[in-house]
Design a protein around this motif. Structure first.
Motif, PDB file in Angstrom:
ATOM      1  N   PRO A   3       0.841  -1.209   0.000  1.00  7.59           N
ATOM      2  CA  PRO A   3       0.000   0.000   0.000  1.00  7.59           C
ATOM      3  C   PRO A   3       0.872   1.255   0.000  1.00  7.59           C
ATOM      4  O   PRO A   3       1.809   1.377   0.789  1.00  7.59           O
ATOM      5  CB  PRO A   3      -0.796  -0.128   1.310  1.00  7.59           C
ATOM      6  CG  PRO A   3      -0.687  -1.567   1.706  1.00  7.59           C
ATOM      7  CD  PRO A   3       0.627  -2.047   1.186  1.00  7.59           C
ATOM      8  N   ALA A   5       0.959   5.411   0.192  1.00  3.10           N
ATOM      9  CA  ALA A   5       0.201   6.576   0.651  1.00  3.10           C
ATOM     10  C   ALA A   5       0.488   7.799  -0.204  1.00  3.10           C
ATOM     11  O   ALA A   5       1.639   8.062  -0.569  1.00  3.10           O
ATOM     12  CB  ALA A   5       0.543   6.885   2.104  1.00  3.10           C
ATOM     13  N   CYS A 207       5.261   3.552  -7.442  1.00  2.00           N
ATOM     14  CA  CYS A 207       4.758   2.596  -6.440  1.00  2.00           C
ATOM     15  C   CYS A 207       5.619   1.339  -6.391  1.00  2.00           C
ATOM     16  O   CYS A 207       5.894   0.791  -5.315  1.00  2.00           O
ATOM     17  CB  CYS A 207       3.316   2.221  -6.747  1.00  2.00           C
ATOM     18  SG  CYS A 207       2.108   3.536  -6.437  1.00  2.00           S
ATOM     19  N   ARG A 270       5.587   4.845   1.270  1.00  3.87           N
ATOM     20  CA  ARG A 270       4.958   3.603   1.713  1.00  3.87           C
ATOM     21  C   ARG A 270       3.997   3.918   2.853  1.00  3.87           C
ATOM     22  O   ARG A 270       4.306   4.742   3.725  1.00  3.87           O
ATOM     23  CB  ARG A 270       6.030   2.600   2.166  1.00  3.87           C
ATOM     24  CG  ARG A 270       6.858   2.009   1.038  1.00  3.87           C
ATOM     25  CD  ARG A 270       7.940   1.073   1.548  1.00  3.87           C
ATOM     26  NE  ARG A 270       8.991   1.817   2.240  1.00  3.87           N
ATOM     27  CZ  ARG A 270      10.056   2.344   1.639  1.00  3.87           C
ATOM     28  NH1 ARG A 270      10.195   2.241   0.319  1.00  3.87           N
ATOM     29  NH2 ARG A 270      10.960   2.992   2.351  1.00  3.87           N
ATOM     30  N   LEU A 271       2.831   3.304   2.853  1.00  9.64           N
ATOM     31  CA  LEU A 271       1.806   3.622   3.842  1.00  9.64           C
ATOM     32  C   LEU A 271       2.329   3.420   5.261  1.00  9.64           C
ATOM     33  O   LEU A 271       2.100   4.268   6.137  1.00  9.64           O
ATOM     34  CB  LEU A 271       0.558   2.773   3.605  1.00  9.64           C
ATOM     35  CG  LEU A 271      -0.587   2.972   4.608  1.00  9.64           C
ATOM     36  CD1 LEU A 271      -1.087   4.410   4.595  1.00  9.64           C
ATOM     37  CD2 LEU A 271      -1.729   2.004   4.309  1.00  9.64           C
ATOM     38  N   ASP A 272       3.019   2.321   5.504  1.00 10.16           N
ATOM     39  CA  ASP A 272       3.535   2.055   6.855  1.00 10.16           C
ATOM     40  C   ASP A 272       4.462   3.177   7.312  1.00 10.16           C
ATOM     41  O   ASP A 272       4.412   3.616   8.469  1.00 10.16           O
ATOM     42  CB  ASP A 272       4.276   0.717   6.885  1.00 10.16           C
ATOM     43  CG  ASP A 272       3.341  -0.470   6.760  1.00 10.16           C
ATOM     44  OD1 ASP A 272       2.114  -0.275   6.897  1.00 10.16           O
ATOM     45  OD2 ASP A 272       3.831  -1.589   6.518  1.00 10.16           O
ATOM     46  N   VAL A 281      -2.345  11.260   5.649  1.00  7.26           N
ATOM     47  CA  VAL A 281      -2.526  10.461   4.438  1.00  7.26           C
ATOM     48  C   VAL A 281      -3.776  10.944   3.709  1.00  7.26           C
ATOM     49  O   VAL A 281      -4.861  11.003   4.287  1.00  7.26           O
ATOM     50  CB  VAL A 281      -2.635   8.963   4.776  1.00  7.26           C
ATOM     51  CG1 VAL A 281      -2.913   8.142   3.510  1.00  7.26           C
ATOM     52  CG2 VAL A 281      -1.350   8.476   5.455  1.00  7.26           C
ATOM     53  N   VAL A 284      -4.786   6.155  -0.499  1.00  7.51           N
ATOM     54  CA  VAL A 284      -3.871   5.019  -0.593  1.00  7.51           C
ATOM     55  C   VAL A 284      -4.010   4.373  -1.973  1.00  7.51           C
ATOM     56  O   VAL A 284      -5.128   4.087  -2.412  1.00  7.51           O
ATOM     57  CB  VAL A 284      -4.151   3.970   0.499  1.00  7.51           C
ATOM     58  CG1 VAL A 284      -3.178   2.802   0.381  1.00  7.51           C
ATOM     59  CG2 VAL A 284      -4.070   4.597   1.886  1.00  7.51           C
ATOM     60  N   ARG A 286      -3.691   1.146  -3.917  1.00 10.23           N
ATOM     61  CA  ARG A 286      -3.706  -0.264  -3.547  1.00 10.23           C
ATOM     62  C   ARG A 286      -3.293  -1.195  -4.677  1.00 10.23           C
ATOM     63  O   ARG A 286      -2.901  -2.340  -4.432  1.00 10.23           O
ATOM     64  CB  ARG A 286      -5.112  -0.655  -3.069  1.00 10.23           C
ATOM     65  CG  ARG A 286      -5.482  -0.111  -1.705  1.00 10.23           C
ATOM     66  CD  ARG A 286      -4.784  -0.889  -0.620  1.00 10.23           C
ATOM     67  NE  ARG A 286      -5.137  -0.400   0.731  1.00 10.23           N
ATOM     68  CZ  ARG A 286      -4.697  -0.955   1.853  1.00 10.23           C
ATOM     69  NH1 ARG A 286      -3.915  -2.007   1.801  1.00 10.23           N
ATOM     70  NH2 ARG A 286      -5.055  -0.450   3.015  1.00 10.23           N
ATOM     71  N   ALA A 450      -8.104   7.417   2.835  1.00 10.71           N
ATOM     72  CA  ALA A 450      -7.119   7.354   3.907  1.00 10.71           C
ATOM     73  C   ALA A 450      -7.646   6.498   5.046  1.00 10.71           C
ATOM     74  O   ALA A 450      -8.827   6.537   5.377  1.00 10.71           O
ATOM     75  CB  ALA A 450      -6.811   8.762   4.405  1.00 10.71           C
TER      76      ALA A 450
END
Length: 768
Positions: A3, A5, A207, A270-272, A281, A284, A286, A450
């Protein structure tokens, strides 16, 4: 894919200088089209407008969705430089700096990269070079023949001095390089041309790089601000421009597209990492899917290719199509294109469970026109704004779907006004964005709102794999870093045509080829203004006039004759690389990556459009008062001497993305396909992208190629100004496969690529 962000974005679109004004345009359904602003076209409106009939040197509509000169934060870019470079560069920099504004001091300069879509077509700056070099030489011939050695116009620039910045010769790669410099980052910067899918391609590559850990942040999106008279003329000749001056996506009344301008850039992490660092955020990403059509014509979209891109996106996200509430369609208002897209969506959903009208459709092009390489970014930003406001925008002034399309008993609806966007059963709001470019280049991106601490995101099991056309099950996106085998080579260098001749020349073996004729120079090296400036035009190693069989390449004879030579060179070296590899084709999971820049020869059509006004000035300077009919005949003669008229074949022959699409179609490649521009290292970047795509398991076989046939007189002028040495026409191609996948039936392994990397000094030489 991990994922990813979105933590920032910046934009400049028609009547939109910030997120609020862009949302106002979308929410109100405002049509931002207008008559071309004064002085944007070198031809007067009266001379340029020809009505719906297709005529040489005339447009079907005088309307478009134009942006005003961009004003905003330029970061660390020299303001004087920003004022004088091409407007596309300023647009990209302002949008990119705006995207990063909250994080400029937090971005690791060595772990942040820039990837932008940029159209390989004439810019205002490249057109000004053609006018200064060729146009001024014609002027010299006309006036000097009567003993007048300098024009008497007080505001006249010196002959042979373009109204552009010297850096604009690198117009293909400059927007990304300038943005990198403005933010003082060094992680590398490229532009790419995947036609109308360019922005989504840029986002998808970013991404993948983030997922594989090759960078920690990326600025990705697109900019579109070419010479607007060329695009208006070109789309008119292709019969794609709406003669009514209105874009009507997904509507039976649609007559064609309307060209828009603008830039959209998104900042990704990166989302994390974004959550851990406390970054707000905005949405996202995906999943993403890329493909190239393997059937149909270069200007006739293929549902087969679109379906493969969409199915790949849902596999990467682990979603079913019915998981999305809204689809931002490519939908440009062309009858065939819009109908094909709707049929593809209906087929995509046919094996899924759905309720009638559960998914809304729309297209931002109804408001801001088709922004070409920035279109995907505009669609993504529209979706992010809609999610934030919990509203699904309507499609303004929509009547009914294209003929033969029934949406009443389908999963889809087309809202006429904004609707409340409610969550379904506690699931997050989800959307898709499509971009299907001319040449058959396809992209599909999946977005989710988000994350909220109170929101439980359900796991959606994908059923798309039941389709026989579906790609293999997704593999955890992590770069294997594995070795890559080189199985095939193709090359042209000057008079050495083919890898054997090039190898012999490189090794100094006997049998050297005789020099081939140089392209015509139009008498420019002998012009008075050239001698006055002390410019020296070197003679280089030419590949001559390349030729090929229309039957062999399955290209109509007139189209083959009119394409720029770099396209034919690419076809020749790509075929040679494939034939030496033992493969019959690249296949459905084969990708194509082409290093390329803007060919200055595509700007010569500007001469036909500037000559009417300039010729009348010359007559006044000479004191000649002639009959109107005689003047018209003389101007027509001058135009034909300067350049042939731009027609459909010549448009196709000039499009950078078509150069890649032709090769992909010739080698039957169904995977990602695009050009990449990074100036002198464009070919290297093409190889790097091919290697990374193989290591990421996105494709199974790749062809990386590059072409630079730079002995045209305009490139030689730039080289003379910059005191560059003589150059050689060249094109090359390498065919690549993962080493562990090489079969006994494949050709011998020539060598392996054991590692590859790139970075940047983060400087612009003229500034630093």
């Amino acid at each position: 894919m991990k994922p990813i962000a979105v933590i920032g974005f910046g934009l400049r679109f028609p009547e939109s200088t910030d997120p609020g004004s862009f949302w106002d345009v979308i929410h109100s359904g405002r049509d931002t089209s207008r008559t071309v602003p004064k002085d944007r076209w070198t031809l007067s409106l009266a001379e340029a407008f020809g009505g719906p009939t297709i005529s040489p040197d005339q447009v079907r509509s005088e309307r478009g969705c134009f942006v005003d000169p961009a004003v905003g934060d330029l970061g660390d870019l020299d303001p004087e430089l920003a004022e004088t470079v091409d407007p596309s560069v300023r647009l990209a920099v302002i949008a990119g700096v705006e995207a990063a504004k909250l994080y400029r001091d937090q971005l690791d300069p060595d772990r942040t990269r820039v990837i932008l879509g940029q159209l390989l077509l004439p810019t205002e700056s490249s057109s000004s070079v053609a006018e200064a070099v060729i146009g001024d030489t014609i002027e010299e011939m006309v006036l000097d023949s009567r003993g007048i050695h300098s024009p008497g116009l007080e505001d006249r620039r010196p002959r042979g001095v373009p109204c552009s910045h010297p850096l604009d010769r690198h117009g293909a790669s400059l927007p990304a390089a300038a943005l990198q410099r403005a933010l003082k980052i060094r992680g590398g910067a490229i532009t790419l041309d995947a036609a109308c899918a360019s922005s989504l391609y840029a986002l998808s590559i970013a991404c993948r790089d983030l997922s594989a850990g090759r960078c920690d942040a990326a600025l990705a999106g697109g900019v579109s601000r070419p010479d607007c008279l060329f695009t208006q003329m070109g789309f008119s000749q292709l019969r794609a421009l709406s003669p009514e001056g209105r874009c009507r996506p997904l509507d039976h009344r649609g007559q064609g597209l309307l060209v828009g301008e603008g830039a959209g850039v998104l900042l990704l992490k990166r989302l994390d990492d974004a959550v851990a660092e406390g970054c707000p955020v905005l949405g996202v990403i995906r999943g993403a899917g890329l493909s190239n059509d393997r059937s149909g014509g270069l200007l006739a979209p293929s549902g087969e290719g679109q379906l493969r891109a969409m199915r790949a996106a849902y596999h990467s996200a682990g979603w079913t199509p019915s998981a999305v509430d809204y689809i931002e369609c490519h939908a440009t208002g062309t009858p065939v294109g819009d109908a094909t897209e709707l049929r593809s969506l209906l087929e995509l959903w046919q094996d899924d469970s759905w309720q009638p009208g559960q998914c809304a459709l729309g297209s931002v092009k109804a408001c801001i026109g088709h922004t070409l390489t920035a279109a995907g970014a505009a669609g993504v930003i529209k979706v992010l704004l809609a999610m934030d406001r919990k509203l699904i925008p309507g499609l303004p002034d929509h009547d009914s779907p294209p003929e033969g399309i029934d949406l009443d008993s389908s999963p889809f609806r087309i809202p006429h006004g904004s609707e409340r966007w409610s969550r379904r059963s506690g699931a997050p709001r989800r959307a898709a964005v499509s971009a299907f470019g001319f040449g058959g280049i396809n992209a599909h991106l999946l977005l989710e709102e988000a994350p909220s601490p109170r929101l439980t995101i359900p796991v959606v099991k994908s059923s798309v794999s039941s389709s026989p056309m579906a790609p293999p099950a997704p593999i955890e996106t992590h770069s294997s870093g594995g070795r890559i085998a080189i199985l095939g080579l193709g090359a042209i260098a000057g008079p050495h045509l083919g890898i054997d001749q090039v190898a012999a020349a490189l090794l100094g073996l006997p049998g050297q080829q005789m020099p081939l004729p140089m392209p015509g120079d139009l008498g420019i090296p002998a012009a008075h203004w050239v001698k006055e400036r002390g410019l020296e035009f070197h003679t280089g190693e030419s590949c001559g006039r390349l030729s090929a069989s229309p039957v062999d390449y399955k290209i109509p004879p007139t189209e083959l004759v009119e394409m720029l030579p770099q396209q034919l060179a690419l076809l020749m070296v790509a075929r040679e690389a494939l034939s030496s590899s033992g493969l019959d084709s690249l296949g459905e999971r084969g990708g194509l990556f082409v290093g390329l820049g803007i060919d200055p020869r595509s700007s010569i059509y500007h001469l036909r459009w500037m000559l009417p006004d300039r010729a009348r000035q010359w007559l006044a300077e000479l004191g000649i008062d002639a009959e109107t009919e005689d003047v018209s005949r003389w101007i027509s003669t001058l135009k034909d001497a300067a350049s042939p008229p731009l027609d459909a074949n010549r448009v196709m022959g000039a499009l950078g993305s078509i150069a890649a699409s032709r090769v992909a179609r010739d080698l039957d490649a169904g995977g990602p396909c695009h050009t990449v521009s990074a100036d002198q290292i464009s070919g290297f970047r093409a190889i790097e992208l091919a290697v990374r795509s193989l290591q990421d398991q996105q494709i199974d076989v790749a062809l990386a190629a590059s072409s630079d046939l730079g002995l045209d007189i305009l490139t030689r002028f730039h080289d003379a100004v910059d005191s560059q040495p003589a150059r050689t026409d060249a094109a090359a191609a390498v065919l690549l496969k993962r080493l562990e996948d090489v079969k006994s039936t494949d050709g011998p392994i020539i060598a392996t690529i054991d590692g590859i990397g790139g970075a940047s000094g983060g400087v612009l030489l003229r500034q630093d």
